[in-house]
Write an enzyme that holds these catalytic residues in place. Structure first.
Site, PDB file in Angstrom:
ATOM      1  N   SER A   1       0.829  -1.201   0.000  1.00 56.53           N
ATOM      2  CA  SER A   1       0.000   0.000   0.000  1.00 56.53           C
ATOM      3  C   SER A   1       0.872   1.263   0.000  1.00 56.53           C
ATOM      4  O   SER A   1       2.010   1.244   0.470  1.00 56.53           O
ATOM      5  CB  SER A   1      -0.882  -0.091   1.246  1.00 56.53           C
ATOM      6  OG  SER A   1      -1.231   1.153   1.703  1.00 56.53           O
TER       7      SER A   1
ATOM      8  N   TYR B   1      -2.177   5.708  -3.904  1.00 47.94           N
ATOM      9  CA  TYR B   1      -3.058   6.817  -3.537  1.00 47.94           C
ATOM     10  C   TYR B   1      -2.426   8.063  -4.148  1.00 47.94           C
ATOM     11  O   TYR B   1      -1.235   8.310  -3.929  1.00 47.94           O
ATOM     12  CB  TYR B   1      -3.106   7.010  -2.017  1.00 47.94           C
ATOM     13  CG  TYR B   1      -4.055   6.102  -1.270  1.00 47.94           C
ATOM     14  CD1 TYR B   1      -5.343   5.857  -1.717  1.00 47.94           C
ATOM     15  CD2 TYR B   1      -3.659   5.535  -0.060  1.00 47.94           C
ATOM     16  CE1 TYR B   1      -6.209   5.053  -0.997  1.00 47.94           C
ATOM     17  CE2 TYR B   1      -4.528   4.733   0.668  1.00 47.94           C
ATOM     18  CZ  TYR B   1      -5.796   4.497   0.194  1.00 47.94           C
ATOM     19  OH  TYR B   1      -6.660   3.704   0.913  1.00 47.94           O
TER      20      TYR B   1
ATOM     21  N   THR C   1      -6.248   3.142  -6.452  1.00 46.40           N
ATOM     22  CA  THR C   1      -7.445   3.127  -5.598  1.00 46.40           C
ATOM     23  C   THR C   1      -8.240   4.400  -5.825  1.00 46.40           C
ATOM     24  O   THR C   1      -7.714   5.509  -5.721  1.00 46.40           O
ATOM     25  CB  THR C   1      -7.039   2.977  -4.120  1.00 46.40           C
ATOM     26  OG1 THR C   1      -6.388   1.719  -3.977  1.00 46.40           O
ATOM     27  CG2 THR C   1      -8.246   3.024  -3.197  1.00 46.40           C
TER      28      THR C   1
ATOM     29  N   LYS D   1      -9.119   0.098  -8.663  1.00 46.15           N
ATOM     30  CA  LYS D   1      -9.781  -0.500  -7.486  1.00 46.15           C
ATOM     31  C   LYS D   1     -10.837   0.451  -6.922  1.00 46.15           C
ATOM     32  O   LYS D   1     -10.636   1.662  -6.884  1.00 46.15           O
ATOM     33  CB  LYS D   1      -8.719  -0.777  -6.416  1.00 46.15           C
ATOM     34  CG  LYS D   1      -9.244  -1.298  -5.084  1.00 46.15           C
ATOM     35  CD  LYS D   1      -8.092  -1.752  -4.203  1.00 46.15           C
ATOM     36  CE  LYS D   1      -8.566  -2.352  -2.882  1.00 46.15           C
ATOM     37  NZ  LYS D   1      -8.839  -1.355  -1.856  1.00 46.15           N
TER      38      LYS D   1
ATOM     39  N   HIS E   1     -14.084  -1.220  -0.301  1.00 43.46           N
ATOM     40  CA  HIS E   1     -13.000  -0.884   0.633  1.00 43.46           C
ATOM     41  C   HIS E   1     -13.234  -1.555   1.994  1.00 43.46           C
ATOM     42  O   HIS E   1     -12.942  -0.992   3.038  1.00 43.46           O
ATOM     43  CB  HIS E   1     -12.901   0.642   0.797  1.00 43.46           C
ATOM     44  CG  HIS E   1     -11.508   1.150   1.071  1.00 43.46           C
ATOM     45  ND1 HIS E   1     -10.749   1.789   0.119  1.00 43.46           N
ATOM     46  CD2 HIS E   1     -10.743   1.141   2.193  1.00 43.46           C
ATOM     47  CE1 HIS E   1      -9.587   2.155   0.651  1.00 43.46           C
ATOM     48  NE2 HIS E   1      -9.552   1.776   1.915  1.00 43.46           N
TER      49      HIS E   1
ATOM     50  N   ARG F   1     -15.175   0.469   4.689  1.00 43.39           N
ATOM     51  CA  ARG F   1     -14.481   1.479   5.495  1.00 43.39           C
ATOM     52  C   ARG F   1     -14.676   2.902   4.985  1.00 43.39           C
ATOM     53  O   ARG F   1     -14.195   3.847   5.602  1.00 43.39           O
ATOM     54  CB  ARG F   1     -12.987   1.162   5.529  1.00 43.39           C
ATOM     55  CG  ARG F   1     -12.676  -0.123   6.228  1.00 43.39           C
ATOM     56  CD  ARG F   1     -11.279  -0.624   5.929  1.00 43.39           C
ATOM     57  NE  ARG F   1     -10.206   0.095   6.571  1.00 43.39           N
ATOM     58  CZ  ARG F   1      -9.801  -0.088   7.819  1.00 43.39           C
ATOM     59  NH1 ARG F   1     -10.420  -0.969   8.584  1.00 43.39           N
ATOM     60  NH2 ARG F   1      -8.793   0.585   8.299  1.00 43.39           N
TER      61      ARG F   1
HETATM   62  C1  FNR Z   1      -7.560  -1.228   3.871  1.00 49.76           C
HETATM   63  N1  FNR Z   1      -7.833  -1.009   2.505  1.00 49.76           N
HETATM   64  C2  FNR Z   1      -6.954  -0.246   1.764  1.00 49.76           C
HETATM   65  N2  FNR Z   1      -7.137  -0.136   0.412  1.00 49.76           N
HETATM   66  C3  FNR Z   1      -6.257   0.557  -0.339  1.00 49.76           C
HETATM   67  O1  FNR Z   1      -6.430   0.623  -1.564  1.00 49.76           O
HETATM   68  N3  FNR Z   1      -5.174   1.178   0.248  1.00 49.76           N
HETATM   69  C4  FNR Z   1      -4.953   1.122   1.586  1.00 49.76           C
HETATM   70  O2  FNR Z   1      -3.969   1.690   2.081  1.00 49.76           O
HETATM   71  C5  FNR Z   1      -5.879   0.414   2.380  1.00 49.76           C
HETATM   72  N4  FNR Z   1      -5.720   0.329   3.737  1.00 49.76           N
HETATM   73  C6  FNR Z   1      -6.489  -0.530   4.472  1.00 49.76           C
HETATM   74  C7  FNR Z   1      -6.200  -0.745   5.829  1.00 49.76           C
HETATM   75  C8  FNR Z   1      -6.918  -1.683   6.549  1.00 49.76           C
HETATM   76  C9  FNR Z   1      -6.580  -1.937   7.993  1.00 49.76           C
HETATM   77  C10 FNR Z   1      -7.980  -2.391   5.938  1.00 49.76           C
HETATM   78  C11 FNR Z   1      -8.764  -3.424   6.695  1.00 49.76           C
HETATM   79  C12 FNR Z   1      -8.299  -2.153   4.616  1.00 49.76           C
HETATM   80  C13 FNR Z   1      -8.939  -1.735   1.836  1.00 49.76           C
HETATM   81  C14 FNR Z   1      -8.481  -3.112   1.371  1.00 49.76           C
HETATM   82  O3  FNR Z   1      -7.589  -3.030   0.290  1.00 49.76           O
HETATM   83  C15 FNR Z   1      -9.652  -3.979   0.905  1.00 49.76           C
HETATM   84  O4  FNR Z   1     -10.390  -3.295  -0.066  1.00 49.76           O
HETATM   85  C16 FNR Z   1     -10.592  -4.381   2.056  1.00 49.76           C
HETATM   86  O5  FNR Z   1      -9.877  -4.584   3.242  1.00 49.76           O
HETATM   87  C17 FNR Z   1     -11.318  -5.664   1.684  1.00 49.76           C
HETATM   88  O6  FNR Z   1     -12.221  -6.033   2.689  1.00 49.76           O
HETATM   89  P1  FNR Z   1     -11.885  -7.137   3.828  1.00 49.76           P
HETATM   90  O7  FNR Z   1     -11.219  -8.308   3.140  1.00 49.76           O
HETATM   91  O8  FNR Z   1     -10.977  -6.469   4.814  1.00 49.76           O
HETATM   92  O9  FNR Z   1     -13.220  -7.424   4.382  1.00 49.76           O
END
Ligand code: FNR
Length: 373
Positions: A107, A130, A155, A249, A273, A276
């Site tokens: 990431s 990002y 993303t 994404k 995401h 979130r």
């Molecule tokens: C994320 N996600 C995420 N996505 C992204 O594109 N860049 C990022 O830096 C982050 N950071 C991040 C931190 C944490 C702690 C979580 C849990 C998630 C989203 C991630 O890539 C993904 O889309 C989701 O986590 C998928 O859902 P599940 O598998 O956690 O339910």
């Protein structure tokens, strides 16, 4: 000590060993967190329709994605602040992914640099971008290319930060603020606290190197202030910079999926995401079939995958692969690098069992006839 036989067992162990505010950052969603539940419920409500008397004595869950072989139909998706769960968390995740024969996505807000992960792990590395500022994005993309990353993931669902109420209540952010509450939380979790005393507080490593030492940008990433003006024309600009596989994404609309492909994307990741960002979105599986029917490229999916059977359902409904967000992080937090190995192995094992029980000897066999209409 309780047995660890499924991903939820690792989640419970992670909840026990992490300070409350770190666990809340890992687990939390946006606003009322209804979407966390929806992601699980939509998956749980899909029934698999088994086919009988097929030869499933040998099963093969390997897939080919963008011309590269992987040993399982999932990969580790991008998650920021992995270093908050374990020091060197990014490298542990990347090494475990390489051992399991699947890609790892680093990431932008990682705690190990693009270059350190390439040196320390190997395997098929993807980089998630990002865009805080286009000059900085260009520099990160150039570094990922030089370091041998195969895939760039843009993303698109964080033009601004979602309203994460757990983090707001806990005062969670980077750099960690050593408030009395944080210290008390750390004291109650001595294993975690001791590792961090020895290794130092996690940093946004990709912004500490010379060419990216832009304090304004660091501040922006820490506060997740992205370039909210980034649009389809900018995607075409990014396409010119990146000759390898490019994925977009955060797609939920079939029109956007088609537009991403028109702009030169090699694939899309259907995602909310992990619940979130905005609580009012669909679960990716509610839109996946329409998106998969609309575009000819691979369509990947994530958000809520905790069981091998969940992965099989997505593949049957048209996904090419599944990204794991929290699942490997539970393993990392609970038991370090070997915990990641264990979570990846147990998901593969559950996929294998599911394939046998529904009569699918290979991933190519899976289609919507395996899902009850
Ligand atoms: C994320 N996600 C995420 N996505 C992204 O594109 N860049 C990022 O830096 C982050 N950071 C991040 C931190 C944490 C702690 C979580 C849990 C998630 C989203 C991630 O890539 C993904 O889309 C989701 O986590 C998928 O859902 P599940 O598998 O956690 O339910």
């Amino acid at each position: 000590m309780a047995q660890l036989i499924n991903v939820d067992d690792y989640r419970k162990r992670a909840r026990r060993v992490l300070p409350r505010m770190v666990y809340d950052y890992l687990e939390g969603g946006a606003e009322a967190e209804l979407l966390l539940d929806r992601n699980h419920r939509v998956l749980a409500n899909i029934r698999l329709l088994p086919r009988r008397l097929r030869d499933v004595h040998k099963r093969d869950q390997r897939i080919e994605l963008f011309g590269r072989q992987q040993s399982a139909p999932f990969l580790i998706g991008p998650t920021g602040l992995n270093g908050a769960f374990r020091p060197e968390g990014d490298i542990s995740l990347a090494r475990a992914a390489a051992r399991a024969g699947i890609p790892f996505t680093l990431s932008t807000p990682a705690q190990s640099t693009i270059e350190a992960v390439a040196r320390g792990a190997g395997g098929d590395l993807w980089f998630q971008l990002y865009v805080v500022e286009k000059g900085l994005a260009k520099s990160l993309v150039g570094r990922a290319l030089d370091a041998g990353y195969s895939t760039l993931v843009l993303t698109t669902d964080v033009p601004v930060n979602g309203k994460r109420e757990r983090d707001m209540r806990n005062g969670f952010g980077v750099p960690f603020k050593l408030t009395p509450r944080m210290l008390a939380d750390g004291a109650l979790h001595p294993g975690w606290a001791w590792r961090f005393v020895r290794s130092g507080m996690p940093q946004l490593a990709n912004f500490v190197t010379e060419d990216a030492a832009n304090t304004q940008a660091q501040y922006a990433v820490m506060h997740r202030q992205m370039d909210a003006s980034f649009d389809w024309d900018d995607l075409a600009w990014l396409r010119q910079l990146w000759p390898n596989t490019l994925l977009v994404k955060g797609i939920l609309s079939p029109d956007d999926a088609a537009r991403a492909v028109e702009c030169g994307a090699d694939g899309v990741i259907v995602s909310n995401h992990g619940g979130r960002q905005l609580d009012d979105l669909p679960s990716p599986l509610e839109v996946l079939p329409e998106i998969a029917a609309r575009v000819a490229c691979p369509v990947l999916v994530d958000s809520g995958y905790r069981r091998g059977s969940d992965v099989v359902k997505a593949l049957a409904l048209g996904a090419s692969a599944v990204l794991l967000g929290r699942a490997p992080l539970y393993g990392l937090a609970a038991r370090g690098e070997r915990g990641v190995d264990e979570v990846l192995a147990l998901l593969s094992s559950e996929i294998d069992t599911t394939m046998a029980l529904i009569g699918a000897a290979s991933i190519n066999d899976l289609d919507s006839t395996f899902v009850l209409k």
